[in-house]
Design an enzyme around this catalytic site. Structure first.
Site, PDB file in Angstrom:
ATOM      1  N   GLU A   1       0.932  -0.990   0.110  1.00 51.44           N
ATOM      2  CA  GLU A   1       0.169  -0.027  -0.010  1.00 51.44           C
ATOM      3  C   GLU A   1       0.717   1.441  -0.354  1.00 51.44           C
ATOM      4  O   GLU A   1       2.272   0.896   0.366  1.00 51.44           O
ATOM      5  CB  GLU A   1      -1.037  -0.185   1.081  1.00 51.44           C
ATOM      6  CG  GLU A   1      -1.898  -0.892   1.660  1.00 51.44           C
ATOM      7  CD  GLU A   1      -2.577  -1.189   0.251  1.00 51.44           C
ATOM      8  OE1 GLU A   1      -3.682  -0.553  -0.158  1.00 51.44           O
ATOM      9  OE2 GLU A   1      -2.951  -2.510  -0.957  1.00 51.44           O
TER      10      GLU A   1
ATOM     11  N   ASN B   1     -12.359   6.077  -5.539  1.00 54.11           N
ATOM     12  CA  ASN B   1     -12.560   6.105  -4.565  1.00 54.11           C
ATOM     13  C   ASN B   1     -11.902   7.790  -5.099  1.00 54.11           C
ATOM     14  O   ASN B   1     -10.824   8.503  -5.606  1.00 54.11           O
ATOM     15  CB  ASN B   1     -10.725   6.300  -3.925  1.00 54.11           C
ATOM     16  CG  ASN B   1     -10.283   6.475  -2.629  1.00 54.11           C
ATOM     17  OD1 ASN B   1     -11.420   7.916  -2.622  1.00 54.11           O
ATOM     18  ND2 ASN B   1      -9.472   6.838  -2.105  1.00 54.11           N
TER      19      ASN B   1
ATOM     20  N   ARG C   1      -5.271  14.184  -8.424  1.00 54.37           N
ATOM     21  CA  ARG C   1      -6.207  13.367 -10.013  1.00 54.37           C
ATOM     22  C   ARG C   1      -7.359  13.802 -10.410  1.00 54.37           C
ATOM     23  O   ARG C   1      -7.411  13.867 -11.738  1.00 54.37           O
ATOM     24  CB  ARG C   1      -6.023  11.984 -10.172  1.00 54.37           C
ATOM     25  CG  ARG C   1      -6.889  10.727  -8.882  1.00 54.37           C
ATOM     26  CD  ARG C   1      -6.883   9.563  -8.993  1.00 54.37           C
ATOM     27  NE  ARG C   1      -7.990   8.415  -7.486  1.00 54.37           N
ATOM     28  CZ  ARG C   1      -7.575   7.678  -7.623  1.00 54.37           C
ATOM     29  NH1 ARG C   1      -6.561   6.899  -8.422  1.00 54.37           N
ATOM     30  NH2 ARG C   1      -8.543   7.701  -6.645  1.00 54.37           N
TER      31      ARG C   1
ATOM     32  N   TYR D   1      -6.141   5.175 -21.900  1.00 58.59           N
ATOM     33  CA  TYR D   1      -6.660   5.034 -20.348  1.00 58.59           C
ATOM     34  C   TYR D   1      -6.155   6.451 -19.066  1.00 58.59           C
ATOM     35  O   TYR D   1      -4.770   6.268 -19.260  1.00 58.59           O
ATOM     36  CB  TYR D   1      -6.464   3.991 -19.779  1.00 58.59           C
ATOM     37  CG  TYR D   1      -7.217   3.907 -18.580  1.00 58.59           C
ATOM     38  CD1 TYR D   1      -8.808   3.768 -18.300  1.00 58.59           C
ATOM     39  CD2 TYR D   1      -6.817   3.626 -17.290  1.00 58.59           C
ATOM     40  CE1 TYR D   1      -9.381   3.087 -17.043  1.00 58.59           C
ATOM     41  CE2 TYR D   1      -7.209   3.282 -16.376  1.00 58.59           C
ATOM     42  CZ  TYR D   1      -7.881   2.620 -15.515  1.00 58.59           C
ATOM     43  OH  TYR D   1      -8.953   2.788 -14.561  1.00 58.59           O
TER      44      TYR D   1
ATOM     45  N   ASN E   1      -3.885   6.836  -6.773  1.00 59.41           N
ATOM     46  CA  ASN E   1      -4.016   7.587  -5.750  1.00 59.41           C
ATOM     47  C   ASN E   1      -3.604   8.765  -4.788  1.00 59.41           C
ATOM     48  O   ASN E   1      -3.602   9.867  -4.056  1.00 59.41           O
ATOM     49  CB  ASN E   1      -5.359   7.177  -4.733  1.00 59.41           C
ATOM     50  CG  ASN E   1      -4.654   5.952  -4.454  1.00 59.41           C
ATOM     51  OD1 ASN E   1      -3.488   6.301  -3.974  1.00 59.41           O
ATOM     52  ND2 ASN E   1      -4.973   4.333  -4.287  1.00 59.41           N
TER      53      ASN E   1
ATOM     54  N   GLU F   1      -1.842  -1.383 -10.844  1.00 58.73           N
ATOM     55  CA  GLU F   1      -2.558  -2.062 -11.428  1.00 58.73           C
ATOM     56  C   GLU F   1      -2.918  -0.948 -12.326  1.00 58.73           C
ATOM     57  O   GLU F   1      -3.954  -1.475 -13.792  1.00 58.73           O
ATOM     58  CB  GLU F   1      -3.740  -3.511 -11.079  1.00 58.73           C
ATOM     59  CG  GLU F   1      -4.937  -2.507 -10.451  1.00 58.73           C
ATOM     60  CD  GLU F   1      -4.794  -1.212  -8.504  1.00 58.73           C
ATOM     61  OE1 GLU F   1      -3.763  -1.725  -8.065  1.00 58.73           O
ATOM     62  OE2 GLU F   1      -5.247  -0.977  -8.974  1.00 58.73           O
ATOM     63  N   LYS F   2      -3.195   0.249 -11.876  1.00 64.37           N
ATOM     64  CA  LYS F   2      -3.699   1.461 -13.067  1.00 64.37           C
ATOM     65  C   LYS F   2      -3.427   1.427 -14.253  1.00 64.37           C
ATOM     66  O   LYS F   2      -3.765   1.510 -15.389  1.00 64.37           O
ATOM     67  CB  LYS F   2      -3.856   2.478 -12.520  1.00 64.37           C
ATOM     68  CG  LYS F   2      -5.010   3.270 -11.217  1.00 64.37           C
ATOM     69  CD  LYS F   2      -4.599   4.096  -9.934  1.00 64.37           C
ATOM     70  CE  LYS F   2      -5.245   3.802  -8.756  1.00 64.37           C
ATOM     71  NZ  LYS F   2      -4.631   2.386  -7.927  1.00 64.37           N
TER      72      LYS F   2
END
Ligand SMILES: *[C@@H]1O[C@H](CO)[C@@H](O)[C@H](O)[C@H]1NC(C)=O
Ligand SMILES: *[C@@H]1O[C@H](CO)[C@@H](O)[C@H](O)[C@H]1NC(C)=O
Length: 356
Positions: free
Chosen positions: A135, A193, A200, A238, A243, A252-253
């Site tokens: 994280e 989120n 962002r 994309y 975040n 993974e984004k």
């Protein structure tokens, strides 16, 4: 000289080989920075093998105790021999084996509530505690509980003792054609989120003034996780917006939502140079490449109209394959490191390191 006849001939052949190698090399390394491949693990610090000659348990398999499952998720443990072609470890979740365990792996988020969540019994002198966290610092509470307790770290940060990213690239020698999925739409973003004050969301609010963006997620259009890839693959771009912005924090984004779906990522995250440590420079668009969101929008529209320029963002795929890390991969990287590196060490200020 018998083999090639005249010595001059040998000389010419050697030169031809050299020129050929040079040409293949320059072709292969057309993007100036070469990203870390799956097999390039940073060198561990060289320290004497102080644990090597401990009295008992010197030859048998390492026993690794998982203090908890990560986020309660269960998966088959072990199989590191198949994954990495190195000897396996024995893994257990049975805390009654604590005093026999060579290492204890603690997943931060499941054990950071208080010091009481960590093992309480005395620690055998040879036992190593391994702190595991993927994280971002923003999502890692109570980091200071972890100071002066652990011997090794496993995280997405390259400067962890055991670097274990979400995914990495495997380089192929032979080319393989990549088929770009059919495109009918322009820009997509999936966001769960939604924080109006985040970098962002603020950037999105600006960007959408200049280009149409389809937003999916909790407060937007519905998108089930099983459809994510097929829906996103219809878009040319994309928004792989992290975040929060931290060194090496690339999730993974980028890897899953964008690369696996076959779209070109537009990224917000650490600086471009940091991305280039992991992926080719011509595989993504960084918002900092542009003076303003308006300039970025112009570039995306230009690429939309120029097939050849758009395709350049896929050139790297001929030589590379994406390899994802499942939970078992992270534990096996720890197994491998623990087997190969036996020294005493304490992670003193874990918190300051992780938030830096
Ligand atoms: C890849 O595509 C090129 C050009 O379309 C073609 O000439 C080549 O045979 C293809 N290679 C493979 C391995 O499919
Ligand atoms: C692990 O860290 C602890 C806490 O600082 C220390 O007491 C212990 O000696 C270390 N053990 C090893 C094997 O490095």
């Amino acid at each position: 000289t018998q083999t090639f006849g005249h010595p001059l001939c040998t000389f010419l052949i050697i030169n031809l080989i050299a020129i050929f190698c040079f040409l293949s090399y320059t072709k292969y390394s057309s993007s100036s920075v070469s990203p870390l491949s799956c097999s390039s693990h940073p060198e561990p610090s060289s320290q004497p093998s102080l644990l090597e000659n401990r009295i008992s348990k010197s030859t048998e398999e390492l026993l690794i105790l998982l203090w908890t499952w990560p986020f309660g998720e269960q998966f088959p443990l072990g199989g590191c021999d198949k994954l990495f072609n190195t000897p396996d470890c024995s893994f257990t979740l049975d805390r009654s084996k604590y005093s026999m365990a060579d290492a204890v792996i603690v997943h931060h988020r499941d054990n950071c509530g208080s010091r009481q969540s960590l093992p309480q019994q005395p620690r055998p002198f040879y036992q190593r505690w391994v702190w595991f966290n993927l994280e971002s610092p923003n999502n890692s509470p109570n980091l200071d509980f972890m100071n002066n307790l652990f011997n090794l770290t496993v995280s997405y940060r390259v400067d962890s003792d055991i670097f274990s990213p979400y995914a990495c690239l495997k380089f192929r020698k032979e080319q393989k054609n990549y088929t770009i999925p059919k495109k009918s739409k322009l820009v997509a973003w999936a966001v769960s989120n939604w924080n109006p004050n985040s970098v962002r969301v603020k950037y999105y609010q600006e960007l959408k003034k200049y280009i149409n963006i389809d937003v999916y997620g909790r407060q937007h259009a519905k998108l089930s996780s099983s459809d994510t890839s097929s829906v996103i693959s219809q878009y040319k771009f994309y928004l792989a917006f992290e975040n929060s912005l931290h060194t090496d924090y690339i999730t993974e984004k980028l890897w899953r939502n964008s690369f696996t779906s076959g779209t070109v990522p537009v990224v917000i995250g650490p600086p471009r140079e940091n991305y280039e440590k992991f992926v080719p420079s011509d595989s993504f668009i960084h918002i900092n490449d542009f003076k303003s969101s308006e300039e970025l929008a112009k570039h995306l529209k230009f690429l939309d109209q120029n097939e050849e320029e758009y395709m350049k963002y896929f050139a790297w795929r001929k030589y590379t394959e994406i390899q994802f890390s499942g939970w078992e991969t992270h534990y096996c990287r720890a197994c491998q490191f623990l087997r190969e590196n036996k020294f005493y060490r304490t992670v003193k200020n874990l918190r300051n390191w992780y938030i830096s």
